[in-house]
Design an enzyme around this catalytic site. Structure first.
Site, PDB file in Angstrom:
ATOM      1  N   HIS A  13      27.285 -16.101 -26.397  1.00 42.75           N
ATOM      2  CA  HIS A  13      27.187 -15.029 -26.987  1.00 42.75           C
ATOM      3  C   HIS A  13      25.558 -14.594 -26.842  1.00 42.75           C
ATOM      4  CE1 HIS A  13      27.991 -11.705 -29.831  1.00 42.75           C
ATOM      5  NE2 HIS A  13      27.533 -12.246 -30.799  1.00 42.75           N
ATOM      6  N   ASN A  38      22.855  -9.208 -34.949  1.00 45.82           N
ATOM      7  CA  ASN A  38      24.088  -9.324 -34.409  1.00 45.82           C
ATOM      8  C   ASN A  38      24.862  -8.242 -33.921  1.00 45.82           C
ATOM      9  OD1 ASN A  38      26.181 -10.795 -32.854  1.00 45.82           O
ATOM     10  ND2 ASN A  38      26.745 -11.993 -34.894  1.00 45.82           N
ATOM     11  N   CYS A  96      28.959  -7.975 -25.840  1.00 41.00           N
ATOM     12  CA  CYS A  96      27.678  -8.674 -26.689  1.00 41.00           C
ATOM     13  C   CYS A  96      26.581  -8.624 -25.929  1.00 41.00           C
ATOM     14  CB  CYS A  96      27.794  -9.978 -27.229  1.00 41.00           C
ATOM     15  SG  CYS A  96      28.150 -11.409 -26.151  1.00 41.00           S
ATOM     16  N   GLN A 133      30.672  -4.399 -31.385  1.00 35.34           N
ATOM     17  CA  GLN A 133      31.412  -4.400 -30.190  1.00 35.34           C
ATOM     18  C   GLN A 133      32.850  -4.482 -30.143  1.00 35.34           C
ATOM     19  OE1 GLN A 133      29.339  -8.347 -29.828  1.00 35.34           O
ATOM     20  NE2 GLN A 133      31.385  -8.872 -28.619  1.00 35.34           N
TER      21      GLN A 133
END
Length: 445
Positions: free
Chosen positions: A362, A384, A68, A62
């Site tokens: 997040h 992630n 996110c 990102q």
């Protein structure tokens, strides 16, 4: 009692009476509190090997943006697209959804400014609306509204631009203009303009936002052609398809079957009830943000069932707590602050929420879980969106105790949730205040 020389002398003597304090002081001065406090046994607890895993694509990044929640949602959706296209990996355009999110959030804010025009300017509500109106973060239901209205496109169809990967300056300028537009709309209301006149004025303001977004993020496609090669290196072309049809055909989710479960063990939010947050949204006409508050084990059971079925799971957490970002490990005992500082933070999960010490920061994706012989989770495999330079090439490992303490939300298909909890959706939904911690947006960079 005030701080005086006598008290300071007592503190100094107490500090000097503990020899370990001097060694710790030197270590912290050299490497900082975190590195001086890290528990290296954490590495032994996280082998990055998991008993149950789902498919996933290549790690995404990102960059300098708070997208996110978009990356996590699209990374969850792309697994179905990879199956349908028979490709090894795939990536949706996060810039495409960012464009629509910025435009819809601007419209959402300005509509709310008109609706609250009779509120005092210094009211907590109006100041909350103006505080951070165009940030990058969001909630699952907000993104679901974008997907339902606008669909999705492959990354090659609307690639990244400088400002999609670096949103700070774009957000700063948009925030300033939206506050200006809010002032003009409130002034027009004071001058006696009708709601229809205010709405027409709002639409003129919204054109500025559209103009800016096209210049910074690019034009959004109405239709596109997508070319790719499958796992057997066979060429394929999808001709003249709309973003909505692409999502409906190559993801094929019924978004209404997706449900968000939260774990907020505070007195004001009894389990088994559904909640929403006032003035939280993106698409004005979309479904409101809705959660069912349940015990933490219900989140785990649903997530495990989905993973065993091959479905990745979107989740929201407070990622900054007990995280070794370089190692990619989230462990409740990652840092031994008691050994270095004499005490650790001793708030419960409920107290952290009530006293402003924790909230959702997040969003990521569960793509695996490590179960013991009895089927209980030991640790969780996390995809992630911070690139592949941290963790195990972008994969993180979360201890089950960390899940208990700092994970707040998952989104899964309703089929993975016991009917007793889904009944909450049949009852009146409790409205939370706009500043409730469950209204926090996932936007960690």
């Amino acid at each position: 009692m005030t701080i005086n020389n006598e008290l300071l002398k007592a503190y100094e003597e107490k500090f000097n009476a503990e020899p370990a304090n001097h060694a710790v002081k030197q270590a912290i001065a050299k490497v900082g509190i975190a590195d001086a406090s890290i528990d290296n046994n954490m590495l032994r607890r996280h082998s990055f090997v998991f008993s149950d895993e789902t498919s996933r694509g290549d790690i995404t990044n990102q960059k300098a943006s708070g997208r996110c929640w978009m990356f996590a949602a699209l990374n969850t959706a792309r697994v179905d697209t990879m199956k349908k296209l028979d490709v090894k990996t795939f990536e949706f355009s996060q810039n495409y959804t960012l464009f629509w999110d910025k435009l819809e959030k601007s419209n959402y804010l300005l509509d709310n400014i008109i609706e609250t025009a009779d509120e005092p300017l210094n009211s907590r509500l109006v100041q909350h609306l103006l505080f951070d109106p165009i940030q990058d973060g969001g909630q699952w239901d907000m993104f679901s509204g974008l997907l339902q209205k606008y669909g999705a496109v492959p990354k090659s169809v609307m690639p990244e631009t400088y400002h999609s990967s670096n949103t700070r300056e774009l957000n700063r300028l948009l925030t300033a203009k939206l506050r200006e537009f809010a002032a003009k709309l409130r002034d027009a209301h004071k001058a006696g303009k009708t709601k229809e006149e205010l709405t027409a004025q709002k639409d003129e303001h919204l054109y500025f936002v559209y103009n800016l977004l096209v210049k910074t993020l690019g034009e959004v496609p109405e239709t596109f052609t997508y070319e790719y090669r499958d796992k057997e290196d066979q060429f394929h072309r999808i001709n003249d398809i709309t973003p909505q049809d692409f999502f409906n055909e190559y993801v094929a989710w019924n978004l209404n079957d997706r449900v968000s479960l939260i774990n907020a063990p505070t007195e004001d939010k009894p389990y088994g009830k559904a909640y929403t947050v006032k003035y939280l949204g993106t698409v004005k006409e979309g479904n409101p943000v809705t959660y069912i508050n349940v015990p933490i084990d219900v989140l785990k059971k649903a997530a495990i069932a989905a993973i065993k079925d091959g479905e990745p799971v979107w989740f929201g957490c407070d990622v900054g707590k007990m995280l070794d970002r370089k190692a990619g490990i989230m462990d409740h005992h990652a840092y031994d602050y008691e050994a270095t500082l004499g005490e650790t933070v001793e708030l419960t999960k409920a107290q952290r929420l009530d006293y402003g010490e924790s909230l959702l920061t997040h969003a990521m994706v569960f793509v695996g879980v490590d179960l013991d012989a009895d089927g209980n989770p030991i640790k969780w495999k996390v995809e992630n969106s911070w690139g592949d330079t941290s963790g195990d090439k972008g994969i993180y490992s979360m201890s089950d105790q960390w899940f208990d303490e700092y994970n707040y939300q998952i989104t899964v298909d309703k089929k993975y949730v016991d009917e007793k909890w889904l009944k909450a959706l049949e009852e009146p939904v409790t409205e939370l205040e706009p500043w409730d911690p469950m209204g926090a947006l996932a936007m960690m960079q």
